[in-house]
Scaffold this active site. Structure first.
Site: not given
Lengths: 126, 283
Positions: B12, B59, B193, B240
């Protein structure tokens, strides 16, 4: 040393960072409102007076020391709101934190990113 | 009876949404990524689900550090895109499904998943980028969406096993809703990431490809992965991927893989997309 602290160049957002960085991250959070972004832009230092920030937190913001913000308890999803206020991207901030020019960082990503080899453990990285 | 018919897992990355919002998807940097989304968009349009449950993380948008719910479910009629500092994304408002969302909240809590119930919240890139990826540019999203947020920002996030078990409980709860609805579950985030520190930009394609390979047939290996493995091997923000396990848990054990796509990079991130379908019910 916790096993997470053995990972180089990584500052896991754990209980201590949340505790130490709470006011700082909540200041960053305030920048999701346009009127607050405007107030911050017009006088950064006095805008930050509304929160009880440490000297190193204030300094890191004023100098846009992106890695310093993380070391002072900032969480990347909160400090990125300062970047957004500046019109900067996540990639700009990531390059700054890893200490290379943005173009060099972008080329590294295009070539498949930073390899995990040599970056798993502080012992391995030394 | 409502049922979960399929699952879709996707990254995302905010830059993917920005590329769409700024009309840059045909540029050489972005084209290979977006070309890979075309089959998924066609698949979802053909399937035409009645409701999508999107498992994602907030977030610092709807929630801040003030209150950090491990699992939260949005039960509102409508969720507006959040301003994350750049101004809200120019995408449609997300319409909820209060009927199914409240049923899920009640049923999950009584099944010992203590959900936080949210009547009012905005949705950030964690939810709107997967919709953009799976639906393309739309004046209105094709169906109601139930936001289900998972804390993966403050340590510790829930374990992979807990996420998978939540998926199992969702599957069971959907089945006890008395309206005939086709439900799709999205698991979002990842893949490898790291966005912060000197180690920013870490990518581990081997880890990602093994994750993609095992998600369908060998989820047990992934359920048992400890947090340290994600952080060390897939980057701090790679954690995530535990949210993909909620989606996997919501599907049947013998679900089949329909499609997968993997591309490096989108900004700082390795992107993955996978579609799983439950086998048709046998009579």
């Amino acid at each position: 040393m916790s096993e997470f602290e053995d990972i180089p160049g990584t500052y896991l957002f754990d209980k201590d960072r949340c505790h130490d960085g709470y006011q700082f991250n909540m200041f960053c959070m305030s920048l999701v409102k346009p009127k607050n972004r405007q107030a911050f832009r017009s006088d950064e230092a006095s805008y930050m007076d509304k929160w009880s920030l440490t000297e190193s937190q204030r300094r890191s913001v004023l100098e846009r020391d992106w890695l310093g913000m993380i070391k002072a308890g900032g969480n990347i999803y909160y400090t990125s709101k300062i970047a957004a206020t500046d019109g900067r991207s996540f990639q700009f901030v990531a390059a700054a934190m890893s200490g290379v020019p943005e173009e060099e960082y972008r080329s590294m990503m295009m070539a498949g990113g930073r390899p995990v080899e040599g970056n798993r453990s502080k012992r391995e990285a030394d | 009876m409502a049922r979960v018919v399929a699952g879709l897992a996707t990254s995302h990355v905010p830059a993917i949404g920005a590329a769409m919002d700024l009309g840059r998807t045909k540029e050489p940097y972005w084209k290979p990524l977006f070309d890979g989304y075309e089959p998924a968009r066609k698949w979802l349009a053909d399937l035409n689900p009645d409701v999508i449950i999107i498992v994602y993380n907030d977030h610092g948008s709807a929630f801040s550090l003030e209150v950090i719910p491990t699992f939260a479910i949005g039960v509102a009629e409508k969720f507006l895109p959040a301003d994350e500092g750049w101004g809200p994304r120019p995408v449609p408002a997300v319409h909820g499904h209060p009927g199914l969302a409240w049923h899920l909240a009640e049923s999950l809590i009584l099944n010992e998943f203590d959900m936080t119930i949210v009547n009012e919240m905005t949705v950030d890139h964690g939810l709107t980028v997967p919709l953009s990826i799976a639906c393309g540019e739309q004046k209105n999203w094709p169906c109601p969406v139930i936001p289900l947020s998972v804390n993966v920002v403050q340590y510790p996030p829930p374990t992979g096993k807990r996420c998978f078990d939540l998926g199992r409980a969702i599957r069971k709860s959907v089945k006890t809703y008395d309206k005939d609805l086709k439900v799709v579950v999205f698991g979002t985030g990842g893949m490898s990431h790291q966005l912060h520190g000197e180690r920013a930009g870490l990518i581990n394609s081997k880890f990602d490809k093994n994750f993609l390979a095992d998600l369908t047939r060998n989820p047990q290996r992934l359920i048992e992965l400890p947090h340290i493995e994600y952080v060390r091997e897939a980057g701090a923000e790679g954690i995530e991927m535990v949210m993909w396990l909620v989606m996997r848990g919501a599907l049947d054990e013998n679900a089949v893989e329909i499609y997968q796509h993997y591309h490096v990079p989108a900004s700082n991130t390795a992107t993955g997309l996978m579609i799983l379908e439950n086998q048709p019910l046998t009579v």
